[in-house]
Write an enzyme that holds these catalytic residues in place. Structure first.
Site, PDB file in Angstrom:
ATOM      1  CG  LEU A   1      -1.916  -1.155   1.261  1.00  0.00           C
ATOM      2  CD1 LEU A   1      -2.739  -1.098   2.536  1.00  0.00           C
ATOM      3  CD2 LEU A   1      -2.829  -1.137   0.049  1.00  0.00           C
TER       4      LEU A   1
ATOM      5  N   GLY B   1       3.109   0.790   3.493  1.00  0.00           N
ATOM      6  CA  GLY B   1       4.346   1.410   3.027  1.00  0.00           C
ATOM      7  C   GLY B   1       4.702   2.654   3.804  1.00  0.00           C
TER       8      GLY B   1
ATOM      9  CG  ASP C   1      11.558  11.209   7.229  1.00  0.00           C
ATOM     10  OD1 ASP C   1      11.409  12.381   7.620  1.00  0.00           O
ATOM     11  OD2 ASP C   1      12.481  10.848   6.501  1.00  0.00           O
TER      12      ASP C   1
ATOM     13  CG  LEU D   1      -5.835   3.552   2.035  1.00  0.00           C
ATOM     14  CD1 LEU D   1      -5.766   4.319   3.345  1.00  0.00           C
ATOM     15  CD2 LEU D   1      -6.485   2.201   2.237  1.00  0.00           C
TER      16      LEU D   1
ATOM     17  CG  LEU E   1      -3.801   8.415   5.253  1.00  0.00           C
ATOM     18  CD1 LEU E   1      -4.929   7.396   5.346  1.00  0.00           C
ATOM     19  CD2 LEU E   1      -4.272   9.789   5.681  1.00  0.00           C
TER      20      LEU E   1
END
Length: 122
Positions: free
Chosen positions: A20, A40, A44, A66, A86
């Site tokens: 993803l 994924g 950071d 998504l 996200l």
């Protein structure tokens, strides 16, 4: 949940893995319990455009994103900020809620904060 130091590439057949990433051209339409979904994520503060997509392609994995654009609209805001990227916990919340409800609007409501600049249409 199980944790292991082993790579998902060593644990699952490549054809069962869906990576993803918000940069994928493929929209996740359903959650298949027979697939393995790799979130994924990066730990950071800055966004590295297409880093997760490149990683998935290097590993020859199927990718998906998504369906934020398909179910949500950009909300006007003072910073003109809109992001489909996200945090890992938000993606997990979306997937979990979708799996339970089979409703993308309910799932996106659960995981996409208004600070991302997207809202569900009225």
């Amino acid at each position: 949940m199980d944790t292991t130091p082993e790579s998902y590439l060593d644990l699952f057949p490549l054809e069962d893995i869906v990576y993803l990433t918000p940069d994928s051209e493929n929209v996740l339409e359903d959650v298949d319990p027979d697939k393995v979904y790799v979130l994924g994520g990066l730990v950071d503060e800055s966004i590295h455009k297409e880093l997760t997509l490149r990683r998935a392609r290097e590993q020859r994995l199927r990718t998906a994103r998504l369906p934020i654009r398909e179910f949500m609209v950009r909300a006007p805001n003072s910073r003109n900020y809109h992001s489909e990227t996200l945090a890992i916990n938000q993606v997990f919340d979306v997937l979990s809620t979708y799996y339970e409800t089979r409703s993308w609007p309910a799932a996106l409501r659960a995981g996409v904060s208004s600070g991302k600049g997207y809202v569900l249409p009225d």
